[in-house]
Design a protein around this motif. Structure first.
Motif, PDB file in Angstrom:
ATOM      1  N   ARG A   1       0.778  -1.277  -0.039  1.00 57.01           N
ATOM      2  CA  ARG A   1       0.178  -0.003   0.077  1.00 57.01           C
ATOM      3  C   ARG A   1       0.962   1.131  -0.068  1.00 57.01           C
ATOM      4  O   ARG A   1       1.854   1.179   0.618  1.00 57.01           O
ATOM      5  CB  ARG A   1      -0.917  -0.117   1.269  1.00 57.01           C
ATOM      6  CG  ARG A   1      -1.839  -1.162   1.282  1.00 57.01           C
ATOM      7  CD  ARG A   1      -2.544  -1.115   2.553  1.00 57.01           C
ATOM      8  NE  ARG A   1      -3.677  -2.172   2.673  1.00 57.01           N
ATOM      9  CZ  ARG A   1      -3.540  -3.305   2.792  1.00 57.01           C
ATOM     10  NH1 ARG A   1      -2.480  -4.025   2.806  1.00 57.01           N
ATOM     11  NH2 ARG A   1      -4.633  -4.305   3.004  1.00 57.01           N
TER      12      ARG A   1
ATOM     13  N   HIS B   1      -0.459   3.235   4.608  1.00 58.29           N
ATOM     14  CA  HIS B   1      -0.719   2.300   5.532  1.00 58.29           C
ATOM     15  C   HIS B   1      -0.206   0.985   5.107  1.00 58.29           C
ATOM     16  O   HIS B   1      -1.109  -0.009   5.307  1.00 58.29           O
ATOM     17  CB  HIS B   1      -2.478   2.166   5.456  1.00 58.29           C
ATOM     18  CG  HIS B   1      -2.694   3.382   6.060  1.00 58.29           C
ATOM     19  ND1 HIS B   1      -3.267   3.741   7.427  1.00 58.29           N
ATOM     20  CD2 HIS B   1      -3.354   4.819   5.411  1.00 58.29           C
ATOM     21  CE1 HIS B   1      -3.992   4.617   7.749  1.00 58.29           C
ATOM     22  NE2 HIS B   1      -3.892   5.467   6.304  1.00 58.29           N
TER      23      HIS B   1
ATOM     24  N   SER C   1      -3.001   0.025  11.191  1.00 59.32           N
ATOM     25  CA  SER C   1      -2.017   0.196  10.435  1.00 59.32           C
ATOM     26  C   SER C   1      -1.373   1.502  10.913  1.00 59.32           C
ATOM     27  O   SER C   1      -1.913   2.164  11.498  1.00 59.32           O
ATOM     28  CB  SER C   1      -2.150   0.370   9.015  1.00 59.32           C
ATOM     29  OG  SER C   1      -3.354   1.235   8.824  1.00 59.32           O
TER      30      SER C   1
ATOM     31  N   GLY D   1      -4.075   3.716  11.207  1.00 56.19           N
ATOM     32  CA  GLY D   1      -5.307   3.431  10.694  1.00 56.19           C
ATOM     33  C   GLY D   1      -6.289   2.404  11.505  1.00 56.19           C
ATOM     34  O   GLY D   1      -5.628   1.452  12.207  1.00 56.19           O
TER      35      GLY D   1
ATOM     36  N   VAL E   1     -13.483   3.411   7.050  1.00 52.81           N
ATOM     37  CA  VAL E   1     -11.948   3.342   6.836  1.00 52.81           C
ATOM     38  C   VAL E   1     -11.480   4.628   7.430  1.00 52.81           C
ATOM     39  O   VAL E   1     -11.089   5.591   7.037  1.00 52.81           O
ATOM     40  CB  VAL E   1     -11.471   3.405   5.311  1.00 52.81           C
ATOM     41  CG1 VAL E   1     -10.039   3.095   5.461  1.00 52.81           C
ATOM     42  CG2 VAL E   1     -12.142   2.252   4.574  1.00 52.81           C
ATOM     43  N   GLY E   2     -11.329   4.365   8.895  1.00 52.00           N
ATOM     44  CA  GLY E   2     -10.648   5.589   9.775  1.00 52.00           C
ATOM     45  C   GLY E   2      -9.317   5.563  10.083  1.00 52.00           C
ATOM     46  O   GLY E   2      -8.448   4.521  10.056  1.00 52.00           O
TER      47      GLY E   2
ATOM     48  N   ALA F   1      -8.549  16.951  -0.873  1.00 54.12           N
ATOM     49  CA  ALA F   1      -8.070  15.629  -1.360  1.00 54.12           C
ATOM     50  C   ALA F   1      -7.024  15.992  -2.480  1.00 54.12           C
ATOM     51  O   ALA F   1      -5.926  15.148  -2.412  1.00 54.12           O
ATOM     52  CB  ALA F   1      -8.981  14.726  -2.208  1.00 54.12           C
TER      53      ALA F   1
ATOM     54  N   GLY G   1     -14.243   7.764  12.292  1.00 48.75           N
ATOM     55  CA  GLY G   1     -14.385   7.913  10.975  1.00 48.75           C
ATOM     56  C   GLY G   1     -14.129   9.286  10.264  1.00 48.75           C
ATOM     57  O   GLY G   1     -14.031   9.042   9.151  1.00 48.75           O
ATOM     58  N   VAL G   2     -13.659  10.045  11.161  1.00 48.74           N
ATOM     59  CA  VAL G   2     -13.055  11.319  10.711  1.00 48.74           C
ATOM     60  C   VAL G   2     -14.082  12.208   9.963  1.00 48.74           C
ATOM     61  O   VAL G   2     -14.654  13.473  10.401  1.00 48.74           O
ATOM     62  CB  VAL G   2     -11.885  11.220   9.827  1.00 48.74           C
ATOM     63  CG1 VAL G   2     -11.306  12.503   9.365  1.00 48.74           C
ATOM     64  CG2 VAL G   2     -10.687  10.480  10.644  1.00 48.74           C
TER      65      VAL G   2
ATOM     66  N   GLN H   1      -7.022  -0.319  -5.319  1.00 48.71           N
ATOM     67  CA  GLN H   1      -7.271  -1.811  -5.360  1.00 48.71           C
ATOM     68  C   GLN H   1      -6.795  -2.464  -6.623  1.00 48.71           C
ATOM     69  O   GLN H   1      -6.239  -3.642  -6.743  1.00 48.71           O
ATOM     70  CB  GLN H   1      -8.566  -2.147  -4.961  1.00 48.71           C
ATOM     71  CG  GLN H   1      -9.106  -1.463  -3.951  1.00 48.71           C
ATOM     72  CD  GLN H   1      -8.053  -1.266  -2.587  1.00 48.71           C
ATOM     73  OE1 GLN H   1      -7.261  -2.156  -2.357  1.00 48.71           O
ATOM     74  NE2 GLN H   1      -8.482  -0.585  -1.733  1.00 48.71           N
TER      75      GLN H   1
HETATM   76 FE1  HDE Z   1      -6.575   6.568   2.746  1.00 54.32          FE
HETATM   77  N1  HDE Z   1      -5.849   5.536   1.408  1.00 54.32           N
HETATM   78  N2  HDE Z   1      -6.585   8.319   1.592  1.00 54.32           N
HETATM   79  N3  HDE Z   1      -7.039   7.883   4.592  1.00 54.32           N
HETATM   80  N4  HDE Z   1      -6.496   5.280   4.077  1.00 54.32           N
HETATM   81  C1  HDE Z   1      -5.534   4.335   1.637  1.00 54.32           C
HETATM   82  O1  HDE Z   1      -6.136   2.544   0.041  1.00 54.32           O
HETATM   83  C2  HDE Z   1      -6.214   8.253   0.486  1.00 54.32           C
HETATM   84  C3  HDE Z   1      -7.390   9.384   4.266  1.00 54.32           C
HETATM   85  C4  HDE Z   1      -6.956   4.955   5.594  1.00 54.32           C
HETATM   86  O2  HDE Z   1      -6.015  -1.107   6.163  1.00 54.32           O
HETATM   87  C5  HDE Z   1      -5.032   3.634   0.337  1.00 54.32           C
HETATM   88  O3  HDE Z   1      -6.145   0.259  -0.055  1.00 54.32           O
HETATM   89  C6  HDE Z   1      -6.575   9.619  -0.199  1.00 54.32           C
HETATM   90  C7  HDE Z   1      -7.985   9.692   5.606  1.00 54.32           C
HETATM   91  C8  HDE Z   1      -6.678   4.005   6.125  1.00 54.32           C
HETATM   92  O4  HDE Z   1      -5.801  -1.446   3.964  1.00 54.32           O
HETATM   93  C9  HDE Z   1      -5.089   4.704  -0.755  1.00 54.32           C
HETATM   94  C10 HDE Z   1      -6.755  10.291   0.623  1.00 54.32           C
HETATM   95  C11 HDE Z   1      -8.149   8.638   6.507  1.00 54.32           C
HETATM   96  C12 HDE Z   1      -6.236   3.183   4.916  1.00 54.32           C
HETATM   97  C13 HDE Z   1      -5.558   6.067   0.033  1.00 54.32           C
HETATM   98  C14 HDE Z   1      -6.912   9.606   2.023  1.00 54.32           C
HETATM   99  C15 HDE Z   1      -7.625   7.432   5.502  1.00 54.32           C
HETATM  100  C16 HDE Z   1      -6.234   4.094   4.147  1.00 54.32           C
HETATM  101  C17 HDE Z   1      -3.664   2.983  -0.037  1.00 54.32           C
HETATM  102  C18 HDE Z   1      -7.263  12.009   0.616  1.00 54.32           C
HETATM  103  C19 HDE Z   1      -8.866   8.564   7.602  1.00 54.32           C
HETATM  104  C20 HDE Z   1      -5.571   1.591   5.155  1.00 54.32           C
HETATM  105  C21 HDE Z   1      -3.847   1.327   0.276  1.00 54.32           C
HETATM  106  C22 HDE Z   1      -8.411  12.210  -0.293  1.00 54.32           C
HETATM  107  C23 HDE Z   1     -10.265   8.844   7.738  1.00 54.32           C
HETATM  108  C24 HDE Z   1      -6.974   0.829   4.861  1.00 54.32           C
HETATM  109  C25 HDE Z   1      -5.269   1.351   0.039  1.00 54.32           C
HETATM  110  C26 HDE Z   1      -6.191  -0.886   5.022  1.00 54.32           C
HETATM  111  C27 HDE Z   1      -5.393   3.520   2.506  1.00 54.32           C
HETATM  112  C28 HDE Z   1      -6.040   7.327  -0.410  1.00 54.32           C
HETATM  113  C29 HDE Z   1      -7.116  10.213   3.179  1.00 54.32           C
HETATM  114  C30 HDE Z   1      -7.547   6.163   6.186  1.00 54.32           C
HETATM  115  C31 HDE Z   1      -4.076   5.169  -1.670  1.00 54.32           C
HETATM  116  C32 HDE Z   1      -6.690   9.887  -1.821  1.00 54.32           C
HETATM  117  C33 HDE Z   1      -8.693  11.290   5.950  1.00 54.32           C
HETATM  118  C34 HDE Z   1      -6.944   3.376   7.457  1.00 54.32           C
HETATM  119  O5  HDE Z   1      -6.154   4.436  -1.519  1.00 54.32           O
END
Ligand code: HDE
Length: 689
Positions: free
Chosen positions: A69, A72, A111, A128, A143-144, A155, A217-218, A363
């Motif tokens: 990933r 995370h 994570s 995570g 996904v928090g 974003a 969940g933010v 994915q």
């Molecule tokens: Fe993520 N984030 N994220 N994120 N995120 C990923 O998806 C992304 C954000 C969070 O245990 C990726 O499968 C963008 C906030 C967790 O597999 C990816 C933005 C929060 C996990 C991705 C955010 C998260 C991810 C990488 C800004 C808290 C791990 C691998 C718009 C609410 C899930 C994957 C696991 C994972 C993108 C911001 C939480 C790249 C573009 C805010 C817990 O898709």
């Protein structure tokens, strides 16, 4: 025959001629005669190209890794269930919330964010907290993180943030750490990160265990009931064990003591039936309340204090089963915020909206196929019926001709396939009028997002004075690693808007003059402090989920050791014996015991409290043993209880232990103290900023 040996592909399992094991086969099912030697032309001759068994085995091995990933990457997962306490049908039609006591299977992955898959468990980092609910109406992924706010509001800044925090582009270090130039450069130029940086520099990012951290969940989401009425919601996970973090020196030393500290802790707790548990809390509010707040609920850098909107506990999450296979489950699990079920909906938070777009791409890139949803850990546990077909790694074998819709095949007695259902199908909450969604196309940030400092100030003011000192010290530590001289100056100039006290401590800690205050984009307000934001105000004095180490030598008093072991277990904790060797320790009365850890590899930082039970000779021996002195010194420095018997006193003295309420005998006083940390001690032993 054990289950794992059964032929999962179906068909009859062939056994070896002595009937002891199933026969090893290739991936094509061809039985293998020799798994030790490749096929050669003569004993010392070249290996033959036709050795399809060798070729297939190495070919498969060469492709074992998939892309980690991008964020995370390092994580640990577990199976469990969510149980709802009462029907929430008045606020949501989501199937998992309809009936009191209803249980929904889940897979949770915790994570770190910045480090690679092989990095350690305990760096200073956000965690995570991703939950996949396998509901009767499809998968819902929450996904928090373990922090309720985020670094950025839009974003479009996410790739910049992640590039800045991960290892630097040219030198490829530091691994899993934010204490470097590029992250702080970015932070210094992005005042919207101020609130999150307060959390990131607090002890929230050095949790003692995954089991003692909260989840959030933010974003603001919506719950929608059968009548189509929407209620805004913020999701919280509250750990049953209360909050507990480490202190910084302990977190750093844990990296050396056990790279897998959190992963091991989670695995072992589940294995011994000590199932980690959280309660799901909801903050429910309507548009009117949202409009009354001095910040925007669509801004992910803001939270709603629990004192303003209380958290209603509606169910519990229990993790009761470790994965069978790390790769198949924890590595391949694909969370997506777009996995949402009827009764739950999104808000217009621009960070959330960007996430809705992003995760599907990830994915496909990681798992290599549009059919990633068919991998068992990702597959819904309810019927999946549609006309999507084919694609790489298709594992389903659809029957019949119906692969389009509309069709009238059923009129000819053939299967016509599934159809849409306007009544029960997912329908998005319209909300346009309510959200004032008409408007020109603009690349714009809402004015209501402009206040970057008031909640950062609220967070800082809500901490105990010890926690404030931890935050200031963490920032001084991180900025001390920054080589670009203008960056710390800009950070302090910004943080003067959060707190003059904090800014001054940072400046003093770095030996810098206080720079002029940076201009804030909006007036900074004094919001009421919130006790819920402090860890120390939300700890539980309990041995449940805690672990005690007892340092013993030959001749240690067996009765004392056994009494501590029994009392700790009785109070719900775990206990380990530490000695200078594993086998053949002889306690008093010729009692032979086996230690759980050898002293040099079992430092006190892996425990929540320690007891030192030594004979006179044992004490003399331990005083010459650096690891034993360090064991006691670190337990003291990490603000833990130390129980000791009189004979062990010289070792405590050598380790610089000074009497306080955490330094006890080995009886009930120790058991009571072991359930706590002694933060008041810190002022005497560490110069905090
Ligand atoms: Fe993520 N984030 N994220 N994120 N995120 C990923 O998806 C992304 C954000 C969070 O245990 C990726 O499968 C963008 C906030 C967790 O597999 C990816 C933005 C929060 C996990 C991705 C955010 C998260 C991810 C990488 C800004 C808290 C791990 C691998 C718009 C609410 C899930 C994957 C696991 C994972 C993108 C911001 C939480 C790249 C573009 C805010 C817990 O898709």
């Amino acid at each position: 025959m054990p289950d794992e040996m059964k032929n999962t592909a179906g068909g009859e399992t062939h056994l070896t001629t002595d009937q002891s094991h199933p026969v090893l086969t290739t991936n094509q099912g061809i039985p293998v005669a020799d798994n030790q030697n490749s096929l050669k032309a003569g004993a010392r001759g070249p290996v033959l190209l036709e050795d399809f068994i060798l070729r297939e085995k190495i070919f498969h091995f060469d492709h074992e890794r998939i892309p980690e990933r991008i964020v995370h990457a390092r994580g640990s997962g577990a199976h469990g269930y969510f149980e709802v306490y009462e029907s929430l049908s008045d606020i949501t039609k989501a199937s998992l919330f309809q009936q009191a006591g209803e249980k929904t299977p889940v897979f949770v992955r915790f994570s770190t964010v910045a480090g690679g898959a092989g990095s350690v468990d305990t760096p200073r980092d956000v965690r995570g907290f991703a939950v996949k609910f396998y509901t009767k109406e499809g998968n819902w992924d929450l996904v928090g993180n373990n922090i309720p706010v985020f670094f950025i509001q839009d974003a479009i800044k996410f790739p910049d943030l992640i590039h800045a925090v991960k290892m630097e582009a040219d030198r490829a270090y530091p691994q899993a750490g934010s204490a470097h130039d590029t992250l702080w450069d970015f932070v210094s130029l992005m005042p919207e990160s101020s609130h999150m940086m307060m959390w990131a520099m607090s002890d929230r990012t050095i949790p003692r265990s995954l089991r003692t951290m909260e989840g959030f969940g933010v974003h603001t989401f919506r719950l929608v009931n059968k009548e189509g009425k929407s209620t805004f919601v913020k999701f919280h996970w509250k750990p049953k064990l209360g909050l507990q973090s480490t202190v910084w020196d302990e977190a750093v030393k844990l990296q050396a003591a056990d790279n897998d500290y959190h992963r091991r802790d989670l695995w072992e707790a589940i294995n011994r039936g000590d199932y980690p548990e959280w309660e799901l809390g909801l903050q429910l509010f309507d548009q009117q309340l949202a409009d009354s707040l001095p910040y925007d609920v669509l801004d992910a850098t803001k939270l709603i204090p629990e004192e303003v909107v209380p958290v209603r506990k509606v169910g519990r999450l229990v993790l009761d089963r470790n994965p069978d296979n790390f790769f198949a489950e924890t590595e391949q699990v694909a969370y997506m915020p777009t996995n949402i079920v009827p009764g739950i909906d999104f808000s217009n938070d621009p960070l959330l909206q960007g996430r809705l777009f992003s995760y599907l791409d990830t994915q496909k890139s990681r798992l290599g196929t549009t059919n990633f949803h068919q991998i068992p850990i990702n597959a819904a546990k309810c019927p999946v019926m549609n006309f999507q077909r084919d694609g790489m790694m298709q594992t389903r074998v659809p029957q019949g001709r119906a692969n389009y819709e509309p069709n009238s095949l059923s009129k000819a007695g053939e299967a016509g396939g599934p159809r849409e259902c306007p009544v029960t199908g997912y329908s998005s909450f319209p909300g346009r009028k309510e959200n004032n969604e008409e408007g020109d196309k603009l690349r714009i940030r809402s004015e209501s997002f402009a206040d970057h400092y008031s909640q950062a100030r609220m967070f800082y003011n809500s901490q105990t004075s010890n926690e404030q000192a931890h935050i200031a010290s963490a920032i001084v530590f991180e900025l001390s690693k920054v080589e670009l001289e203008h960056v710390p100056v800009q950070v302090i100039a910004n943080f003067r808007n959060i707190s003059e006290d904090l800014a001054q401590r940072i400046a003093t800690g770095l030996g810098l003059a206080l720079p002029e205050k940076a201009r804030a984009a909006a007036e900074v307000k004094d919001l009421a402090p919130s006790d819920a934001l402090s860890i120390q105000k939300n700890m539980q004095h309990t041995l449940k989920g805690r672990s005690v180490g007892i340092l013993v030598t030959d001749g240690s008093d067996a009765d004392v050791v056994e009494a501590i072991q029994a009392a700790v277990k009785n109070a719900g904790g775990t206990v380990k014996l530490v000695a200078d060797r594993i086998n053949g320790i002889t306690l008093s009365g010729d009692k032979k015991v086996k230690a759980d850890g050898k002293l040099e590899g079992t430092p006190s930082q892996i425990f929540d409290a320690v007891a030192v039970v030594l004979s006179k000779e044992g004490t003399l021996k331990m005083m010459k043993q650096g690891a034993a002195v360090q064991f006691v010194m670190d337990a003291f420095g990490h603000l833990k209880a130390i129980g000791y018997n009189e004979e062990a006193m010289p070792l405590l003295q050598k380790a610089g232990v000074e009497a306080d309420e955490g330094i006890t005998g080995t009886g009930d006083d120790f058991i009571e103290a072991a359930a706590r940390r002694f933060y008041a001690r810190e002022a005497n032993i560490r110069n905090l900023a």
